[in-house]
Design a protein around this motif. Structure first.
Motif, mmCIF file in Angstrom:
data_model
loop_
_atom_site.group_PDB
_atom_site.id
_atom_site.type_symbol
_atom_site.label_atom_id
_atom_site.label_comp_id
_atom_site.label_asym_id
_atom_site.label_seq_id
_atom_site.Cartn_x
_atom_site.Cartn_y
_atom_site.Cartn_z
ATOM 1 N N GLY A 200 6.004 9.035 -1.411
ATOM 2 C CA GLY A 200 4.973 9.019 -2.435
ATOM 3 C C GLY A 200 4.424 10.398 -2.734
ATOM 4 N N PRO A 201 3.507 10.474 -3.673
ATOM 5 C CA PRO A 201 2.928 11.770 -4.050
ATOM 6 C C PRO A 201 2.066 12.331 -2.922
ATOM 7 C CG PRO A 201 1.728 9.986 -5.105
ATOM 8 C CD PRO A 201 2.918 9.359 -4.448
ATOM 9 N N SER A 202 1.895 13.626 -2.910
ATOM 10 C CA SER A 202 1.025 14.273 -1.934
ATOM 11 C C SER A 202 -0.417 14.173 -2.416
ATOM 12 C CB SER A 202 1.425 15.743 -1.762
ATOM 13 O OG SER A 202 0.526 16.400 -0.902
ATOM 14 N N LYS A 203 -1.219 13.435 -1.674
ATOM 15 C CA LYS A 203 -2.642 13.292 -2.000
ATOM 16 C C LYS A 203 -3.421 13.533 -0.706
ATOM 17 C CE LYS A 203 -2.215 9.967 -5.835
ATOM 18 N NZ LYS A 203 -3.162 10.369 -6.873
ATOM 19 N N PRO A 204 -3.751 14.780 -0.417
ATOM 20 C CA PRO A 204 -4.396 15.097 0.862
ATOM 21 C C PRO A 204 -5.622 14.227 1.126
ATOM 22 C CG PRO A 204 -3.812 17.107 -0.291
ATOM 23 C CD PRO A 204 -3.554 15.975 -1.243
ATOM 24 N N GLY A 205 -5.665 13.669 2.341
ATOM 25 C CA GLY A 205 -6.823 12.890 2.752
ATOM 26 C C GLY A 205 -6.747 11.408 2.451
ATOM 27 N N GLY B 247 -17.187 -1.890 6.479
ATOM 28 C CA GLY B 247 -18.053 -0.844 7.024
ATOM 29 C C GLY B 247 -17.538 0.549 6.761
ATOM 30 N N ASP B 248 -16.377 0.675 6.115
ATOM 31 C CA ASP B 248 -15.833 1.985 5.755
ATOM 32 C C ASP B 248 -16.281 2.357 4.348
ATOM 33 O OD1 ASP B 248 -14.364 2.828 8.025
ATOM 34 O OD2 ASP B 248 -12.816 1.365 7.568
ATOM 35 N N VAL B 249 -16.651 3.604 4.185
ATOM 36 C CA VAL B 249 -17.126 4.100 2.895
ATOM 37 C C VAL B 249 -16.036 4.966 2.273
ATOM 38 C CG1 VAL B 249 -18.876 5.507 1.738
ATOM 39 C CG2 VAL B 249 -19.513 4.053 3.677
ATOM 40 N N PHE C 130 -9.279 6.377 -0.395
ATOM 41 C CA PHE C 130 -9.760 7.492 0.415
ATOM 42 C C PHE C 130 -11.003 7.010 1.159
ATOM 43 C CE2 PHE C 130 -7.386 9.187 -3.045
ATOM 44 C CZ PHE C 130 -6.810 10.373 -2.609
ATOM 45 N N ILE C 131 -11.085 7.335 2.446
ATOM 46 C CA ILE C 131 -12.279 7.006 3.224
ATOM 47 C C ILE C 131 -13.049 8.296 3.466
ATOM 48 C CG2 ILE C 131 -13.112 6.285 5.505
ATOM 49 C CD1 ILE C 131 -10.985 4.163 5.527
ATOM 50 N N VAL C 132 -14.317 8.263 3.151
ATOM 51 C CA VAL C 132 -15.141 9.442 3.400
ATOM 52 C C VAL C 132 -15.910 9.305 4.702
ATOM 53 C CG1 VAL C 132 -15.316 10.116 0.987
ATOM 54 C CG2 VAL C 132 -17.030 8.597 1.935
ATOM 55 N N ASP C 133 -16.147 8.078 5.175
ATOM 56 C CA ASP C 133 -16.712 7.886 6.509
ATOM 57 C C ASP C 133 -17.069 6.442 6.780
ATOM 58 O OD1 ASP C 133 -17.467 9.047 9.052
ATOM 59 O OD2 ASP C 133 -17.908 10.825 7.895
ATOM 60 N N ARG C 134 -17.402 6.185 8.045
ATOM 61 C CA ARG C 134 -17.976 4.908 8.409
ATOM 62 C C ARG C 134 -19.417 4.880 7.922
ATOM 63 N NH1 ARG C 134 -15.577 0.454 9.680
ATOM 64 N NH2 ARG C 134 -17.210 -0.180 11.125
ATOM 65 N N LYS C 135 -19.830 3.728 7.422
ATOM 66 C CA LYS C 135 -21.180 3.604 6.887
ATOM 67 C C LYS C 135 -22.227 3.999 7.933
ATOM 68 C CE LYS C 135 -22.443 -0.557 5.606
ATOM 69 N NZ LYS C 135 -22.539 -1.786 4.793
ATOM 70 N N MET D 268 -15.546 14.254 6.221
ATOM 71 C CA MET D 268 -15.191 15.243 5.212
ATOM 72 C C MET D 268 -15.370 16.667 5.767
ATOM 73 S SD MET D 268 -14.246 13.239 2.851
ATOM 74 C CE MET D 268 -14.079 14.213 1.360
ATOM 75 N N ILE D 269 -16.433 16.860 6.568
ATOM 76 C CA ILE D 269 -16.660 18.169 7.172
ATOM 77 C C ILE D 269 -15.597 18.446 8.229
ATOM 78 C CG2 ILE D 269 -18.349 19.633 8.365
ATOM 79 C CD1 ILE D 269 -20.535 17.717 7.295
#
Length: 551
Positions: free
Chosen positions: A365-370, A431-433, A443-448, A463-464
């Motif tokens: 598939g395409p490269s989509k970092p993260g 519970g995943d954001v 894309f998951i940015v973090d757990r709630k 993300m950090i």
């Protein structure tokens, strides 16, 4: 499926794959019986110097099931497995399942109070252990003496060769070696009837807040997850029944290994190179000399391989599928691994409550970092508002991931209120954001619960962390929210360094991150550590670090 609008992710499927592929379900004994009939003389498990055929595994399972039924441990009973990676695990797992009992997995790394909670909560009064090592059996005996168990059945490690440390069995009637427990047990005229809707497994979640809770996973949930992975890999030409050799270092008591290694490889007739623990040198030998074709690992394993001296000279030519799961894979680790080995490292997302099928990255598939990829066949994902879980959000907007599928748990054992709070209709709130892009990639940015609120802004530690992993000196990192007089909360980075790397200052880190994170996301504190805490399955543990770092 006629009459439905296609989902956004379907256009991103490989040409031979279909999201609406049929998802077959059966009971766990039926899955094993089918494999034994098809692949009888083939090698199911290689462990140390022992090769266990499908037929021999089937015989051991039948003997175990007959012994359990003789002991009154059939339908309605719960049996606990307190085992590391050993062939006794599949023998006990499928044996208990054939007898009609529910299974509960206990982690060999659980604290005793957690083990006690799981036993009380699940109702298990019989426990399978092993005499391997110096701590498992003594812990099991202490649980027995505490009145939490009626018996401990001990798988003798000597059955599989090797000369590792073992614990002598105490001379008492409630500690029973498997050889005696299963001796002369005769199968019944017919095995207990079971339904795909019966609970096969109580798989306890990590318990990052409060005590662990048991996800009720049915026979249908688990075998649906197997079918989903099969359909995904077959659609990309990556499934080779009877021909694959799969490295099994992930602990079988964890849902990721249980489904993707034990259940799926048994179903496909493949050989599992079962290993008691992860060791970089052993894994390299399994790849170069054992001609392994597939390695499902967790990020910490891939970090260790990517950082291993000489990994660029390892012969990866036999490897067809390198997969990371169990935790978010740092983007820079995947890039470094591919650069050094020429093999693409694909990841995905799943959870205990989804058995753990969820999403995966298309192999080409395409490269989509993260990204965590796109939903597997039969898995339906959407994003809902953090304030109103009934309101779906359009592509690009951040909210909570919600999932529906035949693989999703019935709910939590003895927790009707938490079960009700976790569902919106038949959709499970993860519970995943995160968010979905226009191509259907998630894309998951973090757990709630891990979100930091800094100066009124939502800050997502993951993300950090992804940005910090790009620093050439960083081996591993965890970001936590810590009290801040001005912002209320701010981010603090805990870092381990790569071999030979020198520590850097907070100012150096800020300069490095200046074009990678927002001002509100910039860490305000930095701490170097020799190591970072891990969960029993080897994932970096933000929860444990939070406990350690609390004043």
């Amino acid at each position: 499926m006629t009459g439905r609008a296609p989902f956004a992710w379907e256009k991103s499927y490989a040409p031979g794959a279909r999201w609406d592929a049929p998802i077959a379900r059966c009971t766990l004994p039926q899955l094993l019986d089918r494999a034994v009939a098809r692949y009888g003389d083939g090698v199911a498990i290689e462990f140390r110097d022992v090769s266990l055929s499908f037929a021999e595994l089937g015989r051991r399972v039948d003997a175990m099931a007959a012994a359990l039924l003789r002991a009154g441990l059939g339908p309605g009973a719960t049996v606990a497995l307190y085992l590391p990676n050993t062939p006794w695990h599949p023998a006990a797992f499928f044996g208990a399942s054939r007898a009609g009992a529910r299974i509960v997995h206990l982690s060999p790394l659980d604290a005793e109070r957690v083990l006690a909670h799981k036993l009380r909560d699940s109702g298990a009064r019989t426990l399978f252990a092993t005499d391997l090592g110096t701590s498992l059996l003594p812990t099991a005996v202490r649980l027995l003496d505490a009145g939490l168990l009626d018996r401990v059945i001990v798988g003798e490690d000597a059955a599989w060769g090797g000369d590792g440390p073992r614990t002598a069995l105490p001379d008492r009637p409630d500690v029973i070696p498997v050889s005696r427990f299963a001796a002369a047990a005769s199968p019944p005229p017919s095995w207990p009837e079971q339904s795909i809707d019966d609970v096969a497994l109580l798989q306890y979640t990590g318990g990052t807040t409060g005590l662990p809770k048991g996800a009720m996973l049915t026979h249908g949930n688990l075998t649906a997850a197997v079918s989903m992975y099969n359909a995904w890999l077959e659609g990309q030409g990556l499934s080779r029944p009877g021909a694959d050799r799969v490295i099994g270092v992930l602990p079988l008591f964890h849902i990721y290994a249980l489904t993707t290694i034990l259940l799926r490889q048994i179903d496909r007739g493949n050989t599992i190179l079962l290993r008691a623990r992860f060791d970089v040198e052993q894994t390299i030998r399994d790849i170069e000399q054992g001609r392994a074709t597939s390695f499902p690992g967790v990020p910490t394993m891939w970090i260790a391989l990517a950082n291993h001296p000489g990994v660029d000279k390892v012969d990866f030519s036999s490897m067809i599928h390198c997969a990371s799961g169990g935790a978010p894979l740092p983007v820079e680790v995947a890039r470094r691994f591919e650069r050094l080995t020429g093999r693409r490292l694909v990841g995905g997302w799943g959870m205990t409550e989804t058995s753990p099928a969820g999403t995966n990255l298309p192999e080409n598939g395409p490269s989509k970092p993260g990204t965590i990829g796109i939903p597997l066949p039969g898995v339906e994902l959407d994003i809902v508002s953090l304030d109103d879980p009934t309101r779906t959000l359009p592509p690009g907007e951040v909210g909570e991931l919600r999932v529906r599928g035949l693989n999703v748990t019935k709910g939590y054992w003895n927790r009707p209120e938490e079960t009700a709070q976790s569902f919106v209709g038949d959709r499970f709130l993860t519970g995943d954001v995160g968010y979905m892009d226009e191509d259907g990639f998630f894309f998951i940015v973090d757990r709630k619960k891990d979100m930091i609120i800094s100066g009124g802004f939502n800050v997502y530690p993951q993300m950090i962390e992804q940005a910090i992993y790009e620093h050439p000196a960083v081996a591993e990192c965890i970001v936590l929210g810590v009290p801040d007089e001005y912002r209320g909360e701010a981010a603090k980075a805990f870092v381990t360094l790569r071999d030979g790397a020198e520590p850097f200052s907070m100012d150096d880190l800020r300069l490095f991150l200046a074009d990678k994170v927002g001002k509100h996301e910039m860490p305000t504190a930095l701490e170097f550590r020799a190591s970072l805490p891990r969960t029993p399955v080897g994932k970096l543990s933000r929860a444990e670090l939070r406990k350690e770092a609390s004043p």
